[in-house]
Design a protein around this motif. Structure first.
Motif, PDB file in Angstrom:
ATOM      1  N   SER A 258       0.827  -1.199   0.000  1.00 12.46           N
ATOM      2  CA  SER A 258       0.000   0.000   0.000  1.00 12.46           C
ATOM      3  C   SER A 258       0.866   1.254   0.000  1.00 12.46           C
ATOM      4  N   GLN A 259       2.131   1.102   0.387  1.00 15.07           N
ATOM      5  CA  GLN A 259       3.012   2.270   0.347  1.00 15.07           C
ATOM      6  C   GLN A 259       3.368   2.680  -1.079  1.00 15.07           C
ATOM      7  N   ILE A 260       3.053   1.801  -2.042  1.00 15.61           N
ATOM      8  CA  ILE A 260       3.231   2.207  -3.434  1.00 15.61           C
ATOM      9  C   ILE A 260       2.263   3.340  -3.754  1.00 15.61           C
ATOM     10  N   VAL A 264       3.050   6.500   4.430  1.00 14.91           N
ATOM     11  CA  VAL A 264       3.175   5.517   5.506  1.00 14.91           C
ATOM     12  C   VAL A 264       1.985   5.582   6.462  1.00 14.91           C
ATOM     13  N   SER A 265       1.536   6.805   6.770  1.00 18.54           N
ATOM     14  CA  SER A 265       0.482   6.915   7.768  1.00 18.54           C
ATOM     15  C   SER A 265      -0.828   6.339   7.241  1.00 18.54           C
ATOM     16  N   PHE A 266      -1.101   6.565   5.942  1.00 18.27           N
ATOM     17  CA  PHE A 266      -2.317   5.980   5.386  1.00 18.27           C
ATOM     18  C   PHE A 266      -2.186   4.467   5.298  1.00 18.27           C
ATOM     19  N   ALA A 267      -0.960   3.993   5.047  1.00 20.43           N
ATOM     20  CA  ALA A 267      -0.750   2.548   5.023  1.00 20.43           C
ATOM     21  C   ALA A 267      -1.121   1.944   6.369  1.00 20.43           C
ATOM     22  N   GLN A 268      -0.774   2.665   7.436  1.00 22.42           N
ATOM     23  CA  GLN A 268      -1.109   2.204   8.783  1.00 22.42           C
ATOM     24  C   GLN A 268      -2.631   2.121   8.977  1.00 22.42           C
ATOM     25  N   VAL A 269      -3.318   3.191   8.522  1.00 23.35           N
ATOM     26  CA  VAL A 269      -4.779   3.210   8.642  1.00 23.35           C
ATOM     27  C   VAL A 269      -5.379   2.071   7.834  1.00 23.35           C
ATOM     28  N   LEU A 270      -4.863   1.862   6.630  1.00 18.28           N
ATOM     29  CA  LEU A 270      -5.385   0.795   5.774  1.00 18.28           C
ATOM     30  C   LEU A 270      -5.195  -0.565   6.430  1.00 18.28           C
ATOM     31  N   THR A 271      -4.015  -0.775   7.039  1.00 16.96           N
ATOM     32  CA  THR A 271      -3.768  -2.047   7.714  1.00 16.96           C
ATOM     33  C   THR A 271      -4.792  -2.284   8.812  1.00 16.96           C
ATOM     34  N   LEU A 272      -5.023  -1.231   9.604  1.00 18.17           N
ATOM     35  CA  LEU A 272      -5.987  -1.368  10.702  1.00 18.17           C
ATOM     36  C   LEU A 272      -7.380  -1.659  10.162  1.00 18.17           C
ATOM     37  N   LEU A 273      -7.767  -0.925   9.120  1.00 10.99           N
ATOM     38  CA  LEU A 273      -9.086  -1.157   8.520  1.00 10.99           C
ATOM     39  C   LEU A 273      -9.192  -2.582   8.016  1.00 10.99           C
ATOM     40  N   PHE A 274      -8.109  -3.063   7.382  1.00 11.85           N
ATOM     41  CA  PHE A 274      -8.126  -4.425   6.875  1.00 11.85           C
ATOM     42  C   PHE A 274      -8.369  -5.408   8.009  1.00 11.85           C
ATOM     43  N   VAL A 275      -7.682  -5.202   9.144  1.00 12.84           N
ATOM     44  CA  VAL A 275      -7.837  -6.135  10.260  1.00 12.84           C
ATOM     45  C   VAL A 275      -9.285  -6.122  10.757  1.00 12.84           C
ATOM     46  N   ILE A 276      -9.860  -4.913  10.881  1.00 10.84           N
ATOM     47  CA  ILE A 276     -11.237  -4.828  11.377  1.00 10.84           C
ATOM     48  C   ILE A 276     -12.201  -5.526  10.416  1.00 10.84           C
ATOM     49  N   VAL A 277     -11.997  -5.279   9.116  1.00  9.60           N
ATOM     50  CA  VAL A 277     -12.889  -5.903   8.133  1.00  9.60           C
ATOM     51  C   VAL A 277     -12.688  -7.412   8.121  1.00  9.60           C
ATOM     52  N   PHE A 278     -11.425  -7.840   8.222  1.00 12.61           N
ATOM     53  CA  PHE A 278     -11.140  -9.274   8.227  1.00 12.61           C
ATOM     54  C   PHE A 278     -11.845  -9.955   9.395  1.00 12.61           C
ATOM     55  N   LEU A 279     -11.818  -9.295  10.564  1.00  8.41           N
ATOM     56  CA  LEU A 279     -12.440  -9.897  11.743  1.00  8.41           C
ATOM     57  C   LEU A 279     -13.953  -9.983  11.602  1.00  8.41           C
ATOM     58  N   GLN A 280     -14.529  -9.179  10.686  1.00  5.78           N
ATOM     59  CA  GLN A 280     -15.961  -9.305  10.440  1.00  5.78           C
ATOM     60  C   GLN A 280     -16.285 -10.684   9.871  1.00  5.78           C
ATOM     61  N   PHE A 281     -15.327 -11.214   9.092  1.00  4.00           N
ATOM     62  CA  PHE A 281     -15.590 -12.494   8.448  1.00  4.00           C
ATOM     63  C   PHE A 281     -15.015 -13.658   9.249  1.00  4.00           C
ATOM     64  N   ARG A 282     -13.861 -13.416   9.862  1.00  2.00           N
ATOM     65  CA  ARG A 282     -13.263 -14.481  10.681  1.00  2.00           C
ATOM     66  C   ARG A 282     -12.847 -13.893  12.025  1.00  2.00           C
TER      67      ARG A 282
ATOM     68  N   ALA B 152      -3.181   9.255  15.558  1.00  4.66           N
ATOM     69  CA  ALA B 152      -2.098  10.195  15.833  1.00  4.66           C
ATOM     70  C   ALA B 152      -1.161  10.314  14.625  1.00  4.66           C
ATOM     71  N   THR B 153      -0.853   9.176  13.987  1.00  2.00           N
ATOM     72  CA  THR B 153       0.038   9.228  12.830  1.00  2.00           C
ATOM     73  C   THR B 153      -0.582  10.031  11.706  1.00  2.00           C
ATOM     74  N   LEU B 154      -1.873   9.828  11.531  1.00  5.11           N
ATOM     75  CA  LEU B 154      -2.578  10.542  10.478  1.00  5.11           C
ATOM     76  C   LEU B 154      -2.536  12.047  10.736  1.00  5.11           C
ATOM     77  N   LEU B 155      -2.782  12.438  11.987  1.00  6.10           N
ATOM     78  CA  LEU B 155      -2.758  13.858  12.333  1.00  6.10           C
ATOM     79  C   LEU B 155      -1.390  14.461  12.045  1.00  6.10           C
ATOM     80  N   ILE B 156      -0.339  13.708  12.392  1.00  8.31           N
ATOM     81  CA  ILE B 156       1.007  14.251  12.189  1.00  8.31           C
ATOM     82  C   ILE B 156       1.322  14.359  10.707  1.00  8.31           C
ATOM     83  N   SER B 157       0.898  13.341   9.925  1.00 16.00           N
ATOM     84  CA  SER B 157       1.317  13.329   8.520  1.00 16.00           C
ATOM     85  C   SER B 157       0.540  14.336   7.685  1.00 16.00           C
ATOM     86  N   GLN B 158      -0.706  14.649   8.075  1.00 16.76           N
ATOM     87  CA  GLN B 158      -1.500  15.586   7.271  1.00 16.76           C
ATOM     88  C   GLN B 158      -1.266  17.011   7.765  1.00 16.76           C
ATOM     89  N   GLN B 159      -0.003  17.422   7.718  1.00 12.52           N
ATOM     90  CA  GLN B 159       0.346  18.673   8.360  1.00 12.52           C
ATOM     91  C   GLN B 159      -0.425  19.870   7.802  1.00 12.52           C
TER      92      GLN B 159
END
Lengths: 297, 375
Positions: A258-260, A264-282, B152-159
């Motif tokens: 996803s970093q492509i 990085v910060s959005f990649a982190q959010v996407l990872t978390l969202l993926f985990v939450i969505v995944f847990l909906q199914f399993r 928090a990461t999002l807040l920091i990165s979206q300066q």
């Protein structure tokens, strides 16, 4: 986007995943066994890093790295055993309280590291034979990352072998499947708990050596990896090595790929969202050793 | 315990009187601290409902705290500006036009609605996704922690949109009042005090209500609850939502008192510190959580200014002590809290309306009426 870049990101994903495996394996095993999450696990990584630093300052030379690995493995393992006996075993009936108590331990360890080694952190120089890289079909693979990948695979195989072929491994599997029955059959479940916790900490110590090779060891280095390691544990399912490995690969690859497209910060959010969505199914994770849904929660 | 009740009520009355008199007793600096920490206590009190009663440990309350804080801070930023001006950090990062979600917060009413609605909405969605699939306990704690990290990461990165690491600060007008005037500070303090007292009694009422009873049931035996025909999920979702609402209001009030909101106040570490306020004060006692928030934060203020390097040791020890030695917190030292005794269930005013409650219960149940005699 060309193929080489994509393969490069894939390789990055695997190397990130190998770090997560080392960080999450111990967590997952003791979580499966005791339903307890050790929030100080990240600081055990840090401890491994500092132990590696000390070992490599004492034994400079090409083989210092292996001394450091043994040193970190044993040191972190002993610390983990001590932590289990002194604190975690007292609280196993209250998993959420264990979370908070071990968080307290992690704060104390961070501040202790700051007082002992300074806030800026220390650096380990990787031995010369890890410099350079392998060039495969136009793709540059750094030896350091390959070494990390190989170490992670080695640890995984070692763990699997311990669980599969040794007596203590048999006991661990028994307690993992059914604690009361195992206790009734005469298994010393307390000892098994302590062993698994110490082993998990020891593996995290190895993870700390790997961290030290990648960058400076700072008092807060554990924190930066541990939240993702927790997600790996959740995604992997209770106490399964295979599940943890698959989950680490999934999260490593999602982060890298996803970093492509995003930062990085959005990649982190996407990872978390993926985990939450995944847990909906399993909700039970990738692989569930136990399937008695009523016991969960 | 009929003998302890007047003592507690008396103590509560004295503390309330002291709190009302505080603007005349304390220096403006200390008053500001007290106001800040009272604002924080709202989050801690929400955790009593969520964690103490619901058994749901959220390590992501900082997210909701931050949503409230940022919503009000964005409004304050805009309130200081002329019609076509942009907030200072946007000018520095080269943003040309105000984004629409900033534009909305120009209106004070929308800002207040944002504080009251956005965080509960987010919490409701996450809670629905989690509790519907029976994800609770440690899983929930870790996922909410990841949420705090991502936020928090999002807040920091979206300066360019959020002010980045420095957060939002340097604002002066709230609804036409100058925030720097001492009279505004006192008014703000009283607003915070009123909200804290309302939350205290509101939560006590909620905990003593039928809802609170079912929430405790979902904590202690979700399966039994299901077998009895109740779905635990809605109770947990509502508890999470109420906790988020309180955290959001708490964040907004804190931002007004402190004059700053930044990622350092909403990330993983502050979020878990919020839990320790409730744990130290007493996770089953709303008043205890209020006291805990005040105690921990005053201790932090004093210790971290006097011995900065010792504070983390102290905090770490507090976490360990709070769960090993004092699982009921400070409130546990003063005897058990009994807001849920028979004949008082579901009605926190019942003790003043004994006869009615007695009639109602003896009409529906065969409970021996002499139980009331001691109360």
């Amino acid at each position: 986007m060309d193929a080489i870049f994509l393969t490069g990101q894939l390789f990055n994903g695997f190397s990130v995943a190998s770090l997560y495996v080392l960080a999450a394996l111990g967590l997952a095993l003791s979580f499966g066994l005791m339903r307890v999450i050790n929030m100080a696990h990240g600081e055990i990584l840090m401890l491994g890093g500092y132990l590696a630093y000390m070992a490599m300052s004492l034994f400079p030379g090409p083989l210092g790295l292996f001394v450091a690995m043994i040193f970190a493995f044993l040191g972190a393992g002993i610390f983990g055993g001590f932590l289990e006996i002194s604190l975690v075993s007292k609280l196993t009936a209250r998993p959420l309280d264990t979370l908070l108590a071990t968080w307290g331990v992690s704060l104390i360890m961070q501040q202790a590291a700051r007082d002992l080694f300074g806030a800026t952190g220390v650096s380990v120089t990787a031995p010369a034979w890890l410099d350079g890289g392998l060039t495969l079909a136009g793709l540059q693979l750094p030896t350091l990352r390959l070494f990390i990948l190989v170490s992670a695979i080695g640890v995984l195989l070692g763990m699997a072998a311990i669980l599969r072929y040794t007596r203590i491994g048999l006991l661990v599997r028994a307690v993992n499947q059914d604690r009361p029955t195992a206790a009734a059959m005469g298994v010393n479940v307390r000892l098994v708990d302590c062993f698994v916790f110490a082993l998990g900490a020891a593996v995290a110590g190895l993870g700390g050596v790997v961290l030290a090779l990648l960058g400076p060891v700072t008092p807060s280095v554990g924190q930066s990896y541990i939240v993702t390691a927790f997600l790996v544990v959740i995604l992997g399912g209770l106490g399964s090595i295979v599940g943890t490995t698959i989950a680490a690969l999934i999260i490593g690859l999602i982060t890298a790929l996803s970093q492509i497209f995003v930062d990085v910060s959005f990649a982190q959010v996407l990872t978390l969202l993926f985990v939450i969505v995944f847990l909906q199914f399993r909700p039970q994770g990738v692989i569930a050793v136990k399937s008695r849904a009523l016991d969960a929660e | 315990m009929p003998t302890t009740f007047p003592a507690k009520a008396l103590a509560g009355g004295i503390f309330l009187a002291l709190a009302v008199a505080a603007p005349w007793l304390l220096t403006p600096y200390d008053l500001n601290l007290l106001g800040r920490f009272l604002a924080l206590s709202l989050t801690a009190m929400g955790l009593v409902l969520l964690w103490g009663e619901g058994g749901i440990l959220s390590l992501g309350q900082g997210v909701f705290f931050g949503i409230g804080g940022y919503a009000i801070a964005m409004h304050l930023k805009l309130a200081d500006l002329g019609p076509d001006e942009l907030p200072d950090f946007m000018v520095w990062t080269g943003v040309e036009k105000l984004p629409w979600w900033w534009e909305l917060l120009h209106s004070p009413i929308l800002a207040i609605i944002a504080v009251l609605v956005v965080a509960p909405l987010v919490a409701g969605l996450i809670g629905w996704a989690m509790f519907r699939r029976r994800i609770g306990g440690v899983y929930f704690a870790l996922i909410t922690q990841a949420l705090a990290l991502a936020f928090a990461t999002l807040l920091i990165s979206q300066q360019d949109m959020t002010g980045g690491f420095n957060g939002l600060t340097d604002y002066h007008t709230l609804f036409g009042f100058n925030l720097n005037l001492p009279s505004t500070a006192v008014g703000l303090y009283f607003a915070t005090l009123i909200l804290a007292v309302c939350s205290l009694f509101g939560l006590r009422w909620l905990i003593a209500s039928r809802f609170g009873k079912l929430l405790r049931a979902s904590r202690d035996g979700s399966n039994r609850m299901r077998f009895l025909g109740y779905d635990p999920a809605p109770y947990k979702i509502i508890a999470f939502t109420v906790g988020a609402l309180l955290a959001s209001v708490s964040g907004a009030l804190f931002t007004l008192h402190a004059g700053v909101i930044s990622p350092a106040l909403v990330g993983v570490v502050p979020s878990i510190e919020m839990v320790i306020w409730a744990a130290i004060g007493g996770r089953h006692s709303v008043a205890g959580a209020l006291a805990g928030a005040l105690f921990v934060n005053f201790a932090k203020d004093k210790i971290s200014t006097a011995f900065p390097e010792l504070w983390l040791y102290f905090l770490g020890l507090m976490f360990i002590v709070a769960v090993t030695v004092l699982p009921k917190g400070i409130a546990g030292l003063f005897g058990a809290d009994h807001p849920f005794r028979a004949l008082r269930k579901g009605d926190m005013f019942a003790r003043w309306r004994k006869d009615k409650a007695l009639q109602r219960y003896s009409a529906t149940e065969t409970a021996p009426p002499q139980m009331e005699a001691g109360a």
